[in-house]
Design a protein around this motif. Structure first.
Motif, PDB file in Angstrom:
ATOM      1  N   UNK A  86      35.391  31.534  41.111  1.00  0.00           N
ATOM      2  CA  UNK A  86      34.620  32.276  40.112  1.00  0.00           C
ATOM      3  C   UNK A  86      35.036  31.756  38.751  1.00  0.00           C
ATOM      4  N   UNK A  87      34.054  31.397  37.947  1.00  0.00           N
ATOM      5  CA  UNK A  87      34.350  30.846  36.628  1.00  0.00           C
ATOM      6  C   UNK A  87      33.883  31.802  35.552  1.00  0.00           C
ATOM      7  N   UNK A  88      34.389  31.548  34.369  1.00  0.00           N
ATOM      8  CA  UNK A  88      34.050  32.393  33.232  1.00  0.00           C
ATOM      9  C   UNK A  88      32.544  32.421  32.980  1.00  0.00           C
ATOM     10  N   UNK A  89      31.921  31.264  33.117  1.00  0.00           N
ATOM     11  CA  UNK A  89      30.487  31.186  32.811  1.00  0.00           C
ATOM     12  C   UNK A  89      29.630  31.298  34.072  1.00  0.00           C
ATOM     13  N   UNK A 110      48.467  36.964  39.118  1.00  0.00           N
ATOM     14  CA  UNK A 110      47.877  36.614  37.835  1.00  0.00           C
ATOM     15  C   UNK A 110      48.505  35.319  37.340  1.00  0.00           C
ATOM     16  N   UNK A 111      47.658  34.562  36.678  1.00  0.00           N
ATOM     17  CA  UNK A 111      48.115  33.335  36.045  1.00  0.00           C
ATOM     18  C   UNK A 111      47.753  33.479  34.576  1.00  0.00           C
ATOM     19  N   UNK A 112      48.767  33.527  33.746  1.00  0.00           N
ATOM     20  CA  UNK A 112      48.480  33.815  32.354  1.00  0.00           C
ATOM     21  C   UNK A 112      49.126  32.780  31.427  1.00  0.00           C
ATOM     22  N   UNK A 113      48.713  32.801  30.186  1.00  0.00           N
ATOM     23  CA  UNK A 113      49.185  31.820  29.219  1.00  0.00           C
ATOM     24  C   UNK A 113      48.097  31.579  28.185  1.00  0.00           C
ATOM     25  N   UNK A 148      40.965  43.211  51.810  1.00  0.00           N
ATOM     26  CA  UNK A 148      40.332  42.693  53.031  1.00  0.00           C
ATOM     27  C   UNK A 148      41.011  41.412  53.519  1.00  0.00           C
ATOM     28  N   UNK A 149      42.039  40.961  52.787  1.00  0.00           N
ATOM     29  CA  UNK A 149      42.848  39.859  53.292  1.00  0.00           C
ATOM     30  C   UNK A 149      42.759  38.556  52.522  1.00  0.00           C
ATOM     31  N   UNK A 150      41.910  38.498  51.506  1.00  0.00           N
ATOM     32  CA  UNK A 150      41.768  37.248  50.752  1.00  0.00           C
ATOM     33  C   UNK A 150      42.893  37.110  49.729  1.00  0.00           C
ATOM     34  N   UNK A 151      43.522  35.956  49.723  1.00  0.00           N
ATOM     35  CA  UNK A 151      44.537  35.645  48.710  1.00  0.00           C
ATOM     36  C   UNK A 151      43.816  35.373  47.389  1.00  0.00           C
ATOM     37  N   UNK A 152      44.347  35.916  46.299  1.00  0.00           N
ATOM     38  CA  UNK A 152      43.655  35.749  45.019  1.00  0.00           C
ATOM     39  C   UNK A 152      44.607  35.233  43.940  1.00  0.00           C
ATOM     40  N   UNK A 153      44.146  34.223  43.215  1.00  0.00           N
ATOM     41  CA  UNK A 153      44.838  33.804  41.992  1.00  0.00           C
ATOM     42  C   UNK A 153      43.849  33.968  40.842  1.00  0.00           C
ATOM     43  N   UNK A 179      36.160  33.420  52.127  1.00  0.00           N
ATOM     44  CA  UNK A 179      37.186  32.419  51.824  1.00  0.00           C
ATOM     45  C   UNK A 179      38.582  32.970  52.098  1.00  0.00           C
ATOM     46  N   UNK A 180      39.500  32.087  52.460  1.00  0.00           N
ATOM     47  CA  UNK A 180      40.883  32.535  52.634  1.00  0.00           C
ATOM     48  C   UNK A 180      41.536  32.724  51.269  1.00  0.00           C
ATOM     49  N   UNK A 181      40.980  32.027  50.295  1.00  0.00           N
ATOM     50  CA  UNK A 181      41.574  32.024  48.962  1.00  0.00           C
ATOM     51  C   UNK A 181      40.465  32.157  47.926  1.00  0.00           C
ATOM     52  N   UNK A 182      40.707  33.011  46.939  1.00  0.00           N
ATOM     53  CA  UNK A 182      39.757  33.160  45.837  1.00  0.00           C
ATOM     54  C   UNK A 182      40.459  32.759  44.544  1.00  0.00           C
ATOM     55  N   UNK A 183      39.888  31.781  43.856  1.00  0.00           N
ATOM     56  CA  UNK A 183      40.426  31.362  42.567  1.00  0.00           C
ATOM     57  C   UNK A 183      39.469  31.850  41.492  1.00  0.00           C
ATOM     58  N   UNK A 184      39.977  32.661  40.589  1.00  0.00           N
ATOM     59  CA  UNK A 184      39.108  33.232  39.559  1.00  0.00           C
ATOM     60  C   UNK A 184      39.637  32.800  38.198  1.00  0.00           C
TER      61      UNK A 184
END
Ligand SMILES: Nc1ncnc2c1ncn2[C@@H]1O[C@H](COP(=O)(O)OP(=O)(O)OP(=O)(O)O)[C@@H](O)[C@H]1O
Ligand SMILES: [Mg+2]
Length: 227
Positions: A85-88, A33-36, A187-192, A157-162
């Motif tokens: 993935x974006x908010x909108x 998680x990335x928070x702030x 399933x193996x995807x890195x997620x931030x 994707x190897x990486x998911x940015x949400x």
């Protein structure tokens, strides 16, 4: 997989110091998680990873290679390996659910004969196979967000940015989205996942990065909300 080495980002137009001296590394397979607060630098952080913005000083490394070395086609290739993935939600409104997924597969150059099966598989994962023929405006917000996630992961994707993927959703739907993210991570995807949500960060403990006015004030392996 990702390393930030003393990364500072100043937006020149406004002289805003969005991120300051960020150091961290993310391993393959992690879910963090990335928070702030609003304006703390979360979207800027994600932007550095896809190279939509570049550090003013410092370096971002992908698999030990500095992103500054990536030019032109290499940047495009790098972005194709990342789901976003974006908010909108940003679905294409003139395309059906299925066509939105096909579009993503076309962009990454997946063989056309695979499109249908891969798309239906991820639509089943997000529980929306029955909506494959409808258009985004005919879906609820939560459903659109699930399609946006399906579109982001159909390319493996190897990486998911949400970036705030549950921003506009009610709590029950948010939890469905989070469970979906868990499955994708398994399933193996890195997620931030960037989020304001105290509930999300506290209910499911994970490594949590906390930004405050562009500084990384906390990198806690066990998570929890603290601003
Ligand atoms: N393109 C830009 N040009 C100039 N300043 C920017 C730009 N994008 C963001 N900023 C500034 O950089 C800082 C960090 O913004 P950022 O969008 O990364 O924050 P955030 O944590 O994602 O906020 P939010 O939770 O509201 O989405 C803010 O002060 C913002 O005003
Ligand atoms: Mg943001």
């Amino acid at each position: 997989m990702i390393e930030f080495h003393r990364v500072t980002l100043e937006y020149p137009a406004t002289k805003t110091l969005a991120l300051e001296e960020i150091n961290l590394s993310v391993k393959r397979g992690e879910f963090l998680y990335l928070t702030g607060h609003s304006g703390a630098g979360k979207s800027s952080f994600l932007g550095l990873i896809i190279k939509s913005v570049i550090p003013t000083t410092g370096q971002v490394y992908i698999n030990s290679e500095p992103l500054t070395k990536y030019k032109g086609a290499r940047v495009a290739l790098h972005r194709r390996r990342i789901g976003m993935v974006f908010q909108d939600h940003s679905l294409l409104d003139h395309l059906s659910v299925l066509e939105n997924l096909y579009f993503a597969l076309r962009v990454v150059g997946a063989p056309q004969r695979e499109w249908e099966e891969r798309s239906l598989n991820v639509l089943r994962l997000v529980g929306l196979a029955h909506k494959q023929k409808v258009y985004p405006i005919q879906l609820s917000q939560g459903e659109r967000q699930r399609v946006a996630i399906a579109r982001a992961v159909v390319t493996n994707p190897v990486l998911l940015l949400a970036d705030e993927p549950t921003g506009n959703l009610d709590p029950d739907v948010s939890w469905e989205i989070m469970e979906l993210m868990n499955e994708i991570n398994l399933k193996g995807t890195t997620i931030i996942l960037a989020t304001h949500s105290r509930e999300i960060v506290e209910r499911q403990r994970r490594r949590t990065l906390t930004l405050r006015k562009g500084k990384l004030v906390r990198d806690d392996p066990n998570g929890g909300y603290a601003i």
